[in-house]
Design an enzyme around this catalytic site. Structure first.
Site, PDB file in Angstrom:
ATOM      1  N   GLU A 270     100.127  75.258 -29.587  1.00 52.05           N
ATOM      2  CA  GLU A 270      99.255  76.388 -29.847  1.00 52.05           C
ATOM      3  C   GLU A 270      99.902  77.249 -30.941  1.00 52.05           C
ATOM      4  O   GLU A 270     101.137  77.307 -31.059  1.00 52.05           O
ATOM      5  CB  GLU A 270      99.077  77.190 -28.552  1.00 52.05           C
ATOM      6  CG  GLU A 270      97.832  78.027 -28.499  1.00 52.05           C
ATOM      7  CD  GLU A 270      97.558  78.562 -27.100  1.00 52.05           C
ATOM      8  OE1 GLU A 270      96.593  79.322 -26.963  1.00 52.05           O
ATOM      9  OE2 GLU A 270      98.293  78.224 -26.152  1.00 52.05           O
TER      10      GLU A 270
ATOM     11  N   HIS B 103     107.320  82.989 -23.938  1.00 54.77           N
ATOM     12  CA  HIS B 103     106.881  84.380 -24.022  1.00 54.77           C
ATOM     13  C   HIS B 103     107.665  85.177 -22.994  1.00 54.77           C
ATOM     14  O   HIS B 103     107.909  84.710 -21.878  1.00 54.77           O
ATOM     15  CB  HIS B 103     105.389  84.536 -23.705  1.00 54.77           C
ATOM     16  CG  HIS B 103     104.471  83.905 -24.689  1.00 54.77           C
ATOM     17  ND1 HIS B 103     104.416  84.281 -26.011  1.00 54.77           N
ATOM     18  CD2 HIS B 103     103.545  82.918 -24.543  1.00 54.77           C
ATOM     19  CE1 HIS B 103     103.500  83.556 -26.631  1.00 54.77           C
ATOM     20  NE2 HIS B 103     102.964  82.716 -25.769  1.00 54.77           N
TER      21      HIS B 103
ATOM     22  N   ASP C 107     105.046  77.793 -22.147  1.00 56.11           N
ATOM     23  CA  ASP C 107     104.187  78.819 -21.544  1.00 56.11           C
ATOM     24  C   ASP C 107     104.394  78.962 -20.044  1.00 56.11           C
ATOM     25  O   ASP C 107     104.161  80.040 -19.481  1.00 56.11           O
ATOM     26  CB  ASP C 107     102.718  78.498 -21.828  1.00 56.11           C
ATOM     27  CG  ASP C 107     102.293  78.938 -23.222  1.00 56.11           C
ATOM     28  OD1 ASP C 107     102.946  79.832 -23.781  1.00 56.11           O
ATOM     29  OD2 ASP C 107     101.323  78.378 -23.751  1.00 56.11           O
TER      30      ASP C 107
ATOM     31  N   HIS D  70     104.875  72.723 -27.148  1.00 58.19           N
ATOM     32  CA  HIS D  70     103.438  73.025 -27.065  1.00 58.19           C
ATOM     33  C   HIS D  70     103.039  73.567 -28.428  1.00 58.19           C
ATOM     34  O   HIS D  70     103.774  74.340 -29.044  1.00 58.19           O
ATOM     35  CB  HIS D  70     103.213  74.040 -25.951  1.00 58.19           C
ATOM     36  CG  HIS D  70     101.869  74.687 -25.925  1.00 58.19           C
ATOM     37  ND1 HIS D  70     100.699  74.004 -26.156  1.00 58.19           N
ATOM     38  CD2 HIS D  70     101.500  75.983 -25.664  1.00 58.19           C
ATOM     39  CE1 HIS D  70      99.672  74.842 -26.042  1.00 58.19           C
ATOM     40  NE2 HIS D  70     100.138  76.046 -25.750  1.00 58.19           N
TER      41      HIS D  70
ATOM     42  N   HIS E 134      94.966  85.552 -27.776  1.00 57.09           N
ATOM     43  CA  HIS E 134      93.831  84.617 -27.718  1.00 57.09           C
ATOM     44  C   HIS E 134      92.585  85.287 -28.294  1.00 57.09           C
ATOM     45  O   HIS E 134      91.534  85.349 -27.656  1.00 57.09           O
ATOM     46  CB  HIS E 134      93.563  84.142 -26.285  1.00 57.09           C
ATOM     47  CG  HIS E 134      94.596  83.190 -25.773  1.00 57.09           C
ATOM     48  ND1 HIS E 134      94.811  82.999 -24.429  1.00 57.09           N
ATOM     49  CD2 HIS E 134      95.458  82.361 -26.400  1.00 57.09           C
ATOM     50  CE1 HIS E 134      95.780  82.112 -24.261  1.00 57.09           C
ATOM     51  NE2 HIS E 134      96.179  81.709 -25.448  1.00 57.09           N
TER      52      HIS E 134
ATOM     53  N   HIS F 294      99.558  74.804 -20.258  1.00 59.07           N
ATOM     54  CA  HIS F 294      98.136  74.874 -19.957  1.00 59.07           C
ATOM     55  C   HIS F 294      97.286  74.162 -21.017  1.00 59.07           C
ATOM     56  O   HIS F 294      96.046  74.279 -21.015  1.00 59.07           O
ATOM     57  CB  HIS F 294      97.680  76.329 -19.831  1.00 59.07           C
ATOM     58  CG  HIS F 294      97.777  77.126 -21.123  1.00 59.07           C
ATOM     59  ND1 HIS F 294      96.668  77.681 -21.734  1.00 59.07           N
ATOM     60  CD2 HIS F 294      98.828  77.442 -21.904  1.00 59.07           C
ATOM     61  CE1 HIS F 294      97.028  78.318 -22.828  1.00 59.07           C
ATOM     62  NE2 HIS F 294      98.338  78.196 -22.949  1.00 59.07           N
TER      63      HIS F 294
ATOM     64  N   TYR G 201      99.410  86.906 -16.012  1.00 52.70           N
ATOM     65  CA  TYR G 201      99.426  85.709 -16.864  1.00 52.70           C
ATOM     66  C   TYR G 201      98.939  84.499 -16.078  1.00 52.70           C
ATOM     67  O   TYR G 201      98.097  83.727 -16.551  1.00 52.70           O
ATOM     68  CB  TYR G 201     100.855  85.488 -17.365  1.00 52.70           C
ATOM     69  CG  TYR G 201     100.991  84.435 -18.436  1.00 52.70           C
ATOM     70  CD1 TYR G 201     100.907  84.776 -19.782  1.00 52.70           C
ATOM     71  CD2 TYR G 201     101.218  83.104 -18.111  1.00 52.70           C
ATOM     72  CE1 TYR G 201     101.045  83.815 -20.774  1.00 52.70           C
ATOM     73  CE2 TYR G 201     101.354  82.143 -19.094  1.00 52.70           C
ATOM     74  CZ  TYR G 201     101.270  82.506 -20.424  1.00 52.70           C
ATOM     75  OH  TYR G 201     101.392  81.544 -21.393  1.00 52.70           O
TER      76      TYR G 201
END
Length: 395
Positions: free
Chosen positions: A81, A225, A164, A79, A23, A145, A192
């Site tokens: 991202e 992950h 995630d 997701h 991030h 998220h 996390y």
């Protein structure tokens, strides 16, 4: 590299051993990470998620060694991202017409990132996709998220592809939860959760209970992950329910930022007072200008109380404490108490600023804070110890 996980599921992702930040500069990943992508073969073949963009070309090249790309019938993006969708542009150049199954919000995000009008197929909770022998079921999970997030469940082999959720940043070629060091694994899991999912506690509880009510048999959880959950996979689900319930341990975390160590001296004296009042409570002390911010947040997550101290500079607070207070505010911790302290030489605004920030972040403040002029002498240290005893007794 590919790795067979079940009779029909093959891992085709990327282990990023070198990753230290995530991030941007916001999240430390001292154990590296992985970008997990899954190839599911049945009568139809589906690819679930991709990898981070810088590895897109490598990902497609490795995927092509595993399967003729033209044999991929569907792509699922749980997701979007960029650490999960970054391999899409390279892949879609090769197979541009393959449908991408995702949420309505995911379509907006994919178009926003890649400005491409691919063959999107919008799905929602309850929708299914037959692969032949096996069926995929989609479960919307907005704000776990990101607003586009969803899970995909595969029957017969009873696999939840959770993206995630239930993941962690942990590079390992051992792949499975029962093969890695358990302390390291749970440390990365709670880190996390504390740093990323805490603001969504209520949504976490609601979504997990919704999935539990579906009574789906579950043998594997494959996140996007970290390593795979195969031995007692529900253990991480139970941990999420525990962490989402305004989690705390019998701990007080003291954080401080200092120029000439006067505020550090106060922190240590306050800790001594806490120990005098409570011999059993865990006390952690961190200089936020020197320690990793995400590790500190993990300790705050565990704590019943946060005691924050800062010296005054330019009628304000020091840089790293300002950043830490902003993180605390954004994470919306519940059921925690707070207190403030600090040394000063000229004007002494910092203690009130720290106290106000903690209160605005939802912490229940104990007292108005403690200020000490210049470096604490023996009398001031005794005052700090008395303050520590007061804080301990407030719990």
């Amino acid at each position: 590299m590919s790795f067979k996980l079940t009779d029909s599921v093959t891992w085709v992702g990327k282990i990023d051993w070198a990753l230290q930040k995530f991030h941007g500069e916001e999240y430390s990943t001292f154990k590296g990470s992985s970008y997990n992508s899954y190839l599911v073969r049945d009568e139809k073949t589906v690819l679930i998620d991709t990898v981070y963009g810088p590895y897109g070309a490598e990902f497609v090249a490795n995927l092509e060694r595993e399967i003729d790309l033209s044999k991929i019938d569907y792509i699922i993006m749980n997701h979007c991202e960029v650490d999960h969708s970054g391999g899409l542009p390279e892949l879609m150049r090769r197979i541009p017409d393959v449908p991408i199954y995702c949420s309505a919000q995911a379509v907006k995000i994919l178009k926003g990132y890649y400005h491409a009008d691919w063959n999107y197929k919008v799905v929602k909770s309850g929708d299914t996709l037959s692969l032949g022998e096996k069926t995929l079921s989609f479960v919307s999970a907005p704000m776990l998220h990101w607003p586009d997030s969803m899970f995909t469940y595969m029957d017969k082999e009873n696999v939840l592809f959770s993206n995630d959720a239930f993941g962690h940043h942990f590079a390992s070629d051992l792949m499975y939860n029962d093969l890695v060091d358990q302390d390291e694994l749970m440390h990365e899991c709670i880190k996390y959760y504390a740093n990323i999912l805490t603001p969504f506690n209520k949504l976490v509880t609601k979504k997990i209970n919704e999935i539990v009510a579906m009574e789906l048999p579950l043998d594997f959880i494959f996140p996007s992950h970290g390593i795979m959950w195969r031995e007692n996979p529900l253990q991480i689900v139970q941990k999420y329910l525990e962490w989402a319930d305004d989690y705390q341990e019998d701990q007080i975390t003291i954080i401080y930022d200092t120029m000439w160590n006067s505020t550090r001296d106060m922190a240590e004296a306050i800790a001594s007072g806490i120990r005098q009042a409570n011999k059993d409570i865990v006390i952690k002390i961190y200089n936020v200008g020197q320690r990793d911010k995400n590790e500190v947040i993990s300790e705050i997550f565990r704590s019943k109380m946060v005691v924050a101290g800062c010296s005054t500079i330019n009628k304000g607070i020091l840089f790293h404490m300002a950043g830490m207070l902003e993180m605390i505010h954004g994470l919306s911790f519940k059921n925690k108490k707070g207190a403030a302290f600090g040394s000063y030489g000229w004007s002494g605004e910092s203690v009130k600023m720290v106290s106000d920030s903690l209160e605005k972040s939802g912490l229940e403040m104990v007292g108005d804070g403690l200020k000490v002029l210049w470096k604490p002498d023996s009398a001031a240290k005794e005052e700090c110890e008395a303050y520590g005893r007061l804080l301990a007794e407030s719990l």
